[in-house]
Design a protein around this motif. Structure first.
Motif, PDB file in Angstrom:
ATOM      1  N   GLU B  15       0.838  -1.195   0.000  1.00 50.15           N
ATOM      2  CA  GLU B  15       0.000   0.000   0.000  1.00 50.15           C
ATOM      3  C   GLU B  15       0.876   1.250   0.000  1.00 50.15           C
ATOM      4  N   GLY B  16       0.527   2.181  -0.853  1.00 48.46           N
ATOM      5  CA  GLY B  16       1.291   3.418  -0.965  1.00 48.46           C
ATOM      6  C   GLY B  16       2.342   3.396  -2.056  1.00 48.46           C
ATOM      7  N   GLN B  76      -0.026   2.333 -15.067  1.00 46.02           N
ATOM      8  CA  GLN B  76       0.670   2.682 -13.832  1.00 46.02           C
ATOM      9  C   GLN B  76      -0.340   3.271 -12.863  1.00 46.02           C
ATOM     10  N   ILE B  77      -0.337   2.740 -11.656  1.00 45.80           N
ATOM     11  CA  ILE B  77      -1.212   3.254 -10.605  1.00 45.80           C
ATOM     12  C   ILE B  77      -0.322   3.837  -9.515  1.00 45.80           C
ATOM     13  N   ALA B  78      -0.497   5.097  -9.227  1.00 43.62           N
ATOM     14  CA  ALA B  78       0.332   5.772  -8.223  1.00 43.62           C
ATOM     15  C   ALA B  78      -0.274   5.642  -6.833  1.00 43.62           C
ATOM     16  N   ASP B  84      -7.693  -0.487  -4.749  1.00 41.38           N
ATOM     17  CA  ASP B  84      -7.130  -0.792  -6.065  1.00 41.38           C
ATOM     18  C   ASP B  84      -7.008  -2.296  -6.294  1.00 41.38           C
ATOM     19  N   SER B  85      -7.201  -3.091  -5.270  1.00 45.78           N
ATOM     20  CA  SER B  85      -7.154  -4.547  -5.424  1.00 45.78           C
ATOM     21  C   SER B  85      -8.271  -4.994  -6.353  1.00 45.78           C
ATOM     22  N   ALA B  86      -7.897  -5.630  -7.437  1.00 45.36           N
ATOM     23  CA  ALA B  86      -8.875  -6.019  -8.463  1.00 45.36           C
ATOM     24  C   ALA B  86      -8.139  -6.779  -9.553  1.00 45.36           C
ATOM     25  N   LEU B 108      -4.258  -7.700  -9.240  1.00 45.37           N
ATOM     26  CA  LEU B 108      -3.443  -6.823  -8.385  1.00 45.37           C
ATOM     27  C   LEU B 108      -3.936  -6.937  -6.941  1.00 45.37           C
ATOM     28  N   THR B 109      -3.006  -7.247  -6.049  1.00 46.55           N
ATOM     29  CA  THR B 109      -3.322  -7.333  -4.624  1.00 46.55           C
ATOM     30  C   THR B 109      -2.512  -6.284  -3.886  1.00 46.55           C
ATOM     31  N   ILE B 110      -3.182  -5.481  -3.092  1.00 48.33           N
ATOM     32  CA  ILE B 110      -2.509  -4.441  -2.315  1.00 48.33           C
ATOM     33  C   ILE B 110      -2.305  -4.966  -0.891  1.00 48.33           C
ATOM     34  N   ILE B 111      -1.069  -4.966  -0.474  1.00 51.07           N
ATOM     35  CA  ILE B 111      -0.713  -5.467   0.858  1.00 51.07           C
ATOM     36  C   ILE B 111      -0.733  -4.290   1.840  1.00 51.07           C
TER      37      ILE B 111
END
Lengths: 114, 112
Positions: B15-16, B76-78, B84-86, B108-111
């Protein structure tokens, strides 16, 4: 906001049954699409309709047919369901020539054929 | 990146951090490209598009890059967020066609 609705979220059918999947859009879109979605294969186009009573085969039309009697409604028909048609089915719609080119999707119907 | 097969490519990002999702498209005659985001239990949703006469386009926290020489597209995802996990799909449109051809998708998995 564009709304595309699909008649069922989950459906379980037996092999050999005739299956109807319904899709309705409320934005007066001319174009409507049916896709199936399988893991690792992305979205594959089954059929496309560019106006009432007009249809065109997509990439994987075998085993499927469609019906578009009214502009807002596009039906996908499995004449005799088979287990290899177990999948997620997504309907989409758009107006031709509109920018950005965006297809608006429904939430999907997860069909299981046993 | 995306590939044909039974496995969905995955990407895990803190994350971030920024994330980059890649896509190889198939047809040099494609003139328009779109990225879609699909959250669990929902249909795909439009994120951003780009025409073939552009190299880069920016949206809110997202940037799409197009390299026509190697037929490559990236998203690109900032400053990624849990939302945003999807699964992310690229799609291409052949010139003059009303249909889209979709890629196989990247999860995409956001930790946290």
């Amino acid at each position: 906001d564009v709304k595309v609705t699909q008649s069922s979220r989950y459906l379980v059918k037996r092999t050999g049954e005739k299956v109807f999947l319904e899709c309705v859009q409320d934005m007066d879109h001319e174009n409507m699409f049916w896709y199936r979605q399988d893991p690792g294969l992305g979205l594959r186009l089954i059929y496309f309709s560019y106006d009432v009573k007009m249809k065109e085969k997509g990439d994987i039309p075998e085993g499927y047919s469609v019906s578009r009697e009214k502009k807002e409604r596009f039906s996908l028909i499995l004449e005799s369901a088979s287990t290899n048609q177990t999948s997620m089915y997504l309907c989409a719609s758009r107006s031709p020539g509109q920018e950005p080119y965006e297809q608006y999707f429904g939430p999907g119907t997860r069909l299981t054929v046993t | 990146g995306e590939s044909v097969g039974l496995h969905l490519p995955t990407l895990s990002v803190q994350e971030g951090d920024n994330s980059i999702i890649n896509c190889a498209y198939s047809n040099s005659a494609s003139d328009y490209f779109i990225w879609y985001k699909q959250e669990s239990g929902k249909g795909p949703q439009f994120i951003i598009d780009i025409r073939s006469n552009m190299d880069k386009r920016q949206g809110q926290r997202v940037t799409v890059l197009l390299n026509k020489t190697v037929k490559h597209l990236s998203l690109q995802i900032a400053a990624t967020q849990p939302g945003d996990s999807a699964v992310y799909f690229c799609a291409e449109r052949f010139f003059g066609n009303e249909k889209l051809t979709f890629g196989t998708g990247t999860r995409l998995t956001i930790i946290p």
